[in-house]
Design a protein around this motif. Structure first.
Motif, mmCIF file in Angstrom:
data_model
loop_
_atom_site.group_PDB
_atom_site.id
_atom_site.type_symbol
_atom_site.label_atom_id
_atom_site.label_comp_id
_atom_site.label_asym_id
_atom_site.label_seq_id
_atom_site.Cartn_x
_atom_site.Cartn_y
_atom_site.Cartn_z
ATOM 1 N N ALA A 11 0.851 -1.194 0.000
ATOM 2 C CA ALA A 11 0.000 0.000 0.000
ATOM 3 C C ALA A 11 0.886 1.244 0.000
ATOM 4 C CB ALA A 11 -0.898 -0.005 1.224
ATOM 5 N N TRP A 119 -16.543 -3.945 -3.954
ATOM 6 C CA TRP A 119 -15.387 -4.717 -4.420
ATOM 7 C C TRP A 119 -15.782 -5.630 -5.582
ATOM 8 C CZ3 TRP A 119 -12.849 -6.334 0.888
ATOM 9 C CH2 TRP A 119 -11.910 -5.348 1.248
ATOM 10 N N CYS A 144 -5.810 -6.833 -0.755
ATOM 11 C CA CYS A 144 -6.265 -5.704 0.072
ATOM 12 C C CYS A 144 -6.937 -6.196 1.351
ATOM 13 C CB CYS A 144 -7.226 -4.825 -0.720
ATOM 14 S SG CYS A 144 -6.482 -3.995 -2.133
ATOM 15 N N GLN A 147 -4.226 -7.624 3.678
ATOM 16 C CA GLN A 147 -3.470 -6.524 4.285
ATOM 17 C C GLN A 147 -4.283 -5.836 5.366
ATOM 18 O OE1 GLN A 147 -2.514 -4.450 0.609
ATOM 19 N NE2 GLN A 147 -0.386 -5.129 0.683
ATOM 20 N N MET A 148 -5.583 -5.700 5.145
ATOM 21 C CA MET A 148 -6.456 -5.128 6.168
ATOM 22 C C MET A 148 -6.479 -6.033 7.399
ATOM 23 S SD MET A 148 -10.562 -4.374 5.976
ATOM 24 C CE MET A 148 -10.911 -6.139 5.797
ATOM 25 N N LEU A 204 -6.018 -1.787 -7.604
ATOM 26 C CA LEU A 204 -5.632 -1.774 -6.187
ATOM 27 C C LEU A 204 -5.990 -0.451 -5.524
ATOM 28 C CD1 LEU A 204 -2.147 -3.523 -6.443
ATOM 29 C CD2 LEU A 204 -4.158 -4.417 -5.266
ATOM 30 N N ARG A 208 -8.543 -0.174 -2.359
ATOM 31 C CA ARG A 208 -8.104 0.404 -1.082
ATOM 32 C C ARG A 208 -8.942 1.619 -0.702
ATOM 33 N NH1 ARG A 208 -2.025 -0.849 -3.026
ATOM 34 N NH2 ARG A 208 -1.763 -2.823 -1.895
ATOM 35 N N ASP A 211 -11.916 0.339 0.989
ATOM 36 C CA ASP A 211 -11.582 -0.087 2.351
ATOM 37 C C ASP A 211 -11.562 1.099 3.311
ATOM 38 O OD1 ASP A 211 -10.798 -1.783 4.415
ATOM 39 O OD2 ASP A 211 -8.670 -1.512 3.980
ATOM 40 N N ARG A 212 -11.130 2.269 2.812
ATOM 41 C CA ARG A 212 -11.032 3.450 3.680
ATOM 42 C C ARG A 212 -12.347 4.221 3.808
ATOM 43 N NH1 ARG A 212 -6.355 4.305 0.495
ATOM 44 N NH2 ARG A 212 -7.469 5.941 -0.638
#
Length: 240
Positions: A11, A119, A144, A147-148, A204, A208, A211-212
């Motif tokens: 990231a 997603w 992703c 990683q989260m 990606l 991401r 995700d935020r």
């Protein structure tokens, strides 16, 4: 995996509002974890959240990755699936130890469902641009998600005292998730042609951003839930 590949899939550093947002989310969630660990119901909620996440990953592996994997990836996906199933069994056992029978139906909360739908739309939109089709978006979004999970579990382990009984459980799952991150990176490195790299980076970035999207509101909700459960329990506290 080479340093160049690690840099490619890691990231990127955040700037501006996303950086401030990530800082706020981390601080609020650390406070939320302390509130949730102040009651048995709060700990059970955390275990339930983790279990739901593992169940969602299992479904993705079964219905998307296995269905779209070439023969050379099947063994890897099967191993990944077994490990996620082991994680689910560990979280179920931890819930049973605390006197809770896991619900027969596990559904993500509304925010998580909305994230999954976005997603999925991103994956379908980008899939035609890769020689490997849906396999690439599946592993990019999987990266992703892993990683989260690594970030969430690392934070949780850092908040808990070293002697807390959940350290062993979380540490074991965290070790596997770190390996899954590397596995996703390696698979993407083997599956994406050089001319497809810009499209992968765009994918990606979009994943991401999803995700935020609800990071602060989700963290605040988690904190408020912790306070409510602690107050309902009358300040239940003990080392266990």
């Amino acid at each position: 995996m080479s340093a160049a590949q690690l840099t490619l899939f890691a990231a990127p550093p955040l700037r501006g509002w996303p950086r401030l947002q990530a800082f706020l989310v981390d601080r609020i969630k650390r406070a939320a974890l302390r509130q949730l660990h102040a009651s048995r119901a709060g700990e059970l909620l955390l275990l339930r959240i983790y279990l739901i996440g593992e169940e969602a990953t299992e479904q993705t592996l079964q219905h998307e990755m296995l269905a779209n994997s070439p023969a050379w990836l099947e063994r890897q996906v099967q191993q990944h699936l077994r490990e996620e199933q082991e994680h689910s069994a560990l979280f179920v056992a931890a819930m049973l130890e605390r006197g809770m029978q896991p619900p027969s139906e596990l559904r993500p909360d509304r925010l998580s469902q909305a994230k999954i739908r976005r997603w999925q739309r991103i994956a379908r939109r980008h899939a035609p641009h890769f020689q490997q089709g849906l396999l690439v978006p599946a592993y990019a979004i999987g990266l992703c998600a892993e990683q989260m999970a690594e970030r969430v579990l690392s934070r949780h382990c850092a908040v808990l005292p070293a002697e807390h009984p959940m350290q062993g459980l979380l540490g074991r799952v965290l070790s596997d998730e770190r390996r899954h991150v590397r596995m996703c990176m390696r698979t993407l490195g083997l599956s994406v042609a050089e001319h497809e790299q810009p499209r992968l980076q765009q994918l990606l970035a979009e994943a991401r951003a999803v995700d935020r999207a609800w990071g602060v509101s989700g963290a605040v909700g988690m904190y408020l839930a912790g306070i409510a459960l602690r107050l309902r329990a009358g300040g239940w506290r003990r080392s266990h």
